[in-house]
Design an enzyme around this catalytic site. Sequence first.
Site, PDB file in Angstrom:
ATOM      1  N   GLU A   1       0.838  -1.202   0.000  1.00 57.09           N
ATOM      2  CA  GLU A   1       0.000   0.000   0.000  1.00 57.09           C
ATOM      3  C   GLU A   1       0.870   1.248   0.000  1.00 57.09           C
ATOM      4  O   GLU A   1       1.949   1.274   0.601  1.00 57.09           O
ATOM      5  CB  GLU A   1      -0.876  -0.034   1.256  1.00 57.09           C
TER       6      GLU A   1
ATOM      7  N   GLU B   1      -3.321  10.440   3.076  1.00 56.87           N
ATOM      8  CA  GLU B   1      -4.539  10.489   3.872  1.00 56.87           C
ATOM      9  C   GLU B   1      -4.624  11.825   4.611  1.00 56.87           C
ATOM     10  O   GLU B   1      -3.707  12.180   5.361  1.00 56.87           O
ATOM     11  CB  GLU B   1      -4.576   9.343   4.882  1.00 56.87           C
TER      12      GLU B   1
END
Length: 267
Positions: free
Chosen positions: A140, A144
């Site tokens: 990943e 964010e």
Amino acid sequence: MTTSKNCISRLALVSIALLGAFLLPQAASAQDNQSTGGSFVDNFARLDTGRWYVSDGWNNGPHQNCTWSKKQVSIEDGMLQLQFIQSKAGERNYACGEIQTTKRYGYGTYEARYRTATGPGLNSAFFTYIGPADKKPHDEIDFEVLGKNSGQVQVNQYISAKGGNEKLAPVAGGADQGFNDYAFVWEKDRLRYYVNGKLVQDVTDPSKIPTNAQKIFFSLWGTDTLSGWMGKFAYGGEPATMQIKRVAFTAAGEKCLFPESITCKID
């Protein structure tokens, strides 16, 4: 597409121990060119269902207080709109929006221009992910913006479900107050993160760089339990919206695809 279980996005912040129990016993492999997509620019004049799958009808676990709903994904004013709204959906009292690519993408430059949602306890995310549902280890790469402080963005990456690579970078003026450009350049031996063209993180340790081709995601979700990380959730009474103007992927070694692309400006 396959069923929702096979299209499920990453399990954000689920313990590594639990994730490890579901990982298949295979080593992180070199990128599979047969499974990866090519370069593209998407300005979201429409939602290309050949490129994007809309998450619908499930949640990612007890930390998430909303259910993914296709009703919260739309194209308006030439932009992709992801909403978080108070509406009973599945097991949750809130509904939220997410899209993910139908193909996986490998080394190259990933770029998006967007404005994040406003509200504590919300997470506006642009990231890539692959994992057990795709019969791969959990890799990943993240941007964010956490609603408790929209003046910064958290970058992070996971390699075979191991994270702990977080860094906070400032977003001048607030990520929810205007559109900003987020990009990462992913190479075999280097991973660079950029915010509005400025390098904010440079990873050169190969053990901290994912190796598996991944899908591209945009998501907006909330939590009642991760208040220390995302802020104490408080619904403001009106839908919260994340707006995405553009996303692009430029495969490694290819020329930049649009004038504003960071690949036009860096080595």
